[in-house]
Structure formats: structure tokens, C-alpha cells
Design a protein around this motif. Structure first.
Motif, PDB file in Angstrom:
ATOM      1  N   ILE A  25       1.742 -13.945  30.731  1.00  0.00           N
ATOM      2  CA  ILE A  25       1.189 -14.748  29.642  1.00  0.00           C
ATOM      3  C   ILE A  25      -0.325 -14.576  29.553  1.00  0.00           C
ATOM      4  N   LEU A  29      -2.460 -12.776  26.304  1.00  0.00           N
ATOM      5  CA  LEU A  29      -3.530 -13.542  25.658  1.00  0.00           C
ATOM      6  C   LEU A  29      -4.859 -12.792  25.751  1.00  0.00           C
ATOM      7  N   THR A  32      -5.047  -9.728  23.262  1.00  0.00           N
ATOM      8  CA  THR A  32      -5.132  -9.946  21.819  1.00  0.00           C
ATOM      9  C   THR A  32      -6.560 -10.235  21.363  1.00  0.00           C
ATOM     10  N   GLU A  68      -8.606  -8.069  31.062  1.00  0.00           N
ATOM     11  CA  GLU A  68      -7.273  -7.526  30.783  1.00  0.00           C
ATOM     12  C   GLU A  68      -6.874  -6.491  31.833  1.00  0.00           C
ATOM     13  N   GLY A 141       5.206 -11.356  23.933  1.00  0.00           N
ATOM     14  CA  GLY A 141       3.996 -12.144  23.700  1.00  0.00           C
ATOM     15  C   GLY A 141       2.945 -11.362  22.951  1.00  0.00           C
ATOM     16  N   ALA A 145       1.608 -12.388  19.298  1.00  0.00           N
ATOM     17  CA  ALA A 145       0.192 -12.714  19.158  1.00  0.00           C
ATOM     18  C   ALA A 145      -0.516 -11.765  18.192  1.00  0.00           C
TER      19      ALA A 145
END
Length: 323
Positions: A25, A29, A32, A68, A141, A145
């Protein structure tokens, strides 16, 4: 062994899967946010903003990229570790069963199956444990997103991109079913090859049978390659159609003043960010279906070995199976 593949996944550690899911998760996030920063950098550069403002955005982009990358590193190491734990569990279980079989030895087929599981079959099944939950969560995800961000920027262009992926929902499962049937055949033939090697009987009939099995493995693998790479070709073609749609609509919107050049660039990067997780999701789906086939074969072999040991069946009492 648990009846289902995901029962085996939970057996290897529920808390590990929860931790891996949390990292997944965080990763999607973190992956993106750079799209928006990238769009702002381009718009700032083309809109006459100060170099200091652009530099701040560049460092923000670098920080997000670093976050990331480090998160992905931790996730990959964690998934690799739990996968190796599962592989070790499977191999040790098979080796323990073979040790227990000294008092009640099994036939050459069972020994060939044990050899095949330890050397070849345990690794893909155990390795799937590390990605079984985190991979679909991470890639789904990212798709949600990034897709939501693209809809926010320009709904019609996002719709054009979405249409590109619709045909894949139809042909990917059908082609994967064909691959699964061939994988099951391949594993069965490999086990019979192992059986022939364990018997240590060298006659012209045995050599002919082994040669026939090797030829069948060759034909089966080539059939898998044809389906797999045809699927990849169709997916690549769909991706290029998506870029054509972005260039056509984006060029029109920029010329007519309905959007900024940074939005088009963000869409190009966004399609890349969607394409990669989509491919990963398709690969995960293919691994899931293939691994389910392999797990069932390993589970059935384990159950059969347990039954034979419980009944005290000896080597010369077990009929040899033919492919």
C-alpha cells in the motif's frame, strides 16, 4: 498439506502477509505522487515560473523517487524471504517423507515424484507465497490510483486509455486456460521421466519411452511459448493503441487550448505506469493459475505417499504407472 494454495499461503504466516500488504500500500501511494510533481515541473517550466520554484519541485520528485525505491527494495527482500521459507518447508517435508519411507519403501514412480518435487516443483510453488497477496494488492492499487488521477485530469482521455485494456479482459483468461492444461501435462511427463531415471533400467524400450517423453516435453514447451508470446504481442499492440489515443486527443486538446502540455506528458507517463502494473497483474494471474495446478499435484502426491506409508505398502506391491 492444506487443500488449497491460499491455505498453504496462510500456513506460511498470516502476520507476514499483513506486513507485506502494508508495504504494498505504501509503495503504490508513493508511486502515484511523482506524476503530479512531474506535471507541475513541466507546467512551471513552460509557464515562466522561477528557477527556484522548479528546483524545489525537482528535489520533491527526487525524494519521492527515493522513497518509492527504498520501499520497493524492502518489499522485494521481504517477499523473497517468505518465498524461500515456503520452498524450504516443501523440500524438507518431501525429504522427511522419503526418510520415513525406509521402513516401507515406495515404488520408483513415487521416488521419481519426490525427486521432481525437491528439484523443480517446490520452487515456483513456494516462491508464489511471497507474492500471493502483495502483488495483486500493489498492482491493483497502482492501477486504481493512477487511473483515478488520469480521470481527474482529463476524463475523456482517461476513457480512451481504459478502452485499450478491455479486450485483454477477454483473451487473457482464455489463453491462460490453454497454458494451464499444457503445464499439467508437462509436470506429469517430467515425473515419468524422473521415474525412468530412478529405476536405473536401461533397455531399448525404456530408452524409447524416455525419448518419447523428452520429445513430448519439447512439443509442450513450444506450445506454451506460442500461446504466451502471442498473448504478449496482443498486449503490446493494445498499449501502442493507447499511446495513439493519447497523442491524438492530447494534441487536439493542446491545439484548441483545452488542456496544458503538462497534462499530456502526465498521461504518457501515466499510461506507462498503468501498463507496467497491468502486465504484472496479468503475470500474477498466470502464476496463480499455473501454481494452483502445481500445488494440487504436489498435495496429491504428498497425500498418496502418506496413505501408502500408513498402509505399509512396499515397493513390489505398488503397481507401476504408465504415462
Amino acid at each position: 498439506m492444506p487443500k488449497s494454495l491460499f491455505g498453504f499461503v496462510l500456513l506460511m504466516g498470516r502476520h507476514h502477509q499483513i506486513a507485506i500488504a502494508a508495504l504494498s500500500i505504501l509503495l503504490f501511494l508513493a508511486g502515484t505522487a511523482p506524476l503530479e510533481v512531474q506535471r507541475r515541473i513541466i507546467n512551471a517550466a513552460t509557464g515562466g515560473a522561477s528557477y527556484q520554484a522548479i528546483l524545489i519541485l525537482v528535489f520533491a520528485y527526487l525524494g519521492l523517487a527515493l522513497l518509492e525505491g527504498l520501499t520497493k527494495l524492502a518489499l522485494n527482500l521481504y517477499r523473497g524471504w517468505i518465498g524461500e521459507v515456503a520452498i524450504r518447508w516443501l523440500r524438507m517435508g518431501v525429504l522427511a517423507a522419503s526418510e520415513c519411507s525406509h521402513e516401507s519403501p515406495v515404488d520408483a514412480l513415487a521416488e521419481g515424484v519426490q525427486l521432481s518435487i525437491v528439484l523443480a516443483e517446490a520452487e515456483p510453488v513456494g516462491g508464489f507465497v511471497g507474492t500471493s497477496v502483495s502483488e495483486p494488492l500493489l498492482q491493483s492499487g497502482i492501477l486504481i490510483a493512477v487511473g483515478g488521477y488520469m480521470i481527474y485530469l482529463q476524463p475523456l482521455m482517461a476513457l480512451a486509455v481504459a478502452v485499450v485494456f478491455l479486450p485483454q479482459i477477454g483473451f487473457v483468461p482464455l489463453m491462460q486456460m490453454a497454458i494451464n492444461r499444457r503445464v499439467e501435462t508437462k509436470i506429469t511427463v517430467m515425473r515419468h521421466v524422473s521415474e525412468g531415471m530412478v529405476r536405473h533400467v536401461v533397455t531399448s524400450d525404456v530408452l524409447d519411452a524416455q525419448s518419447g517423453r523428452v520429445q513430448r516435453l519439447f512439443s509442450t514447451n513450444m506450445s506454451i511459448y506460442r500461446i504466451k508470446f502471442t498473448m504478449n504481442f496482443l498486449m503490446n499492440l493494445m498499449t501502442q493503441v493507447g499511446y495513439v489515443g493519447i497523442f491524438a486527443l492530447g494534441g487536439y486538446y493542446v491545439v484548441t487550448g483545452k488542456t496544458e502540455i503538462g497534462t499530456v506528458v502526465a498521461f504518457i507517463s501515466g499510461l506507462s505506469k498503468i501498463t507496467d502494473p497491468w502486465r504484472e497483474l496479468v503475470d500474477w494471474y498466470r502464476d496463480l493459475k499455473v501454481t494452483q495446478v502445481k500445488y494440487v499435484l504436489i498435495r496429491d502426491a504428498s497425500d498418496a505417499a502418506t496413505t501408502l506409508r500408513g498402509e505399509g505398502v512396499y515397493r513390489d506391491e505398488v503397481p507401476a504407472l504408465t504415462p
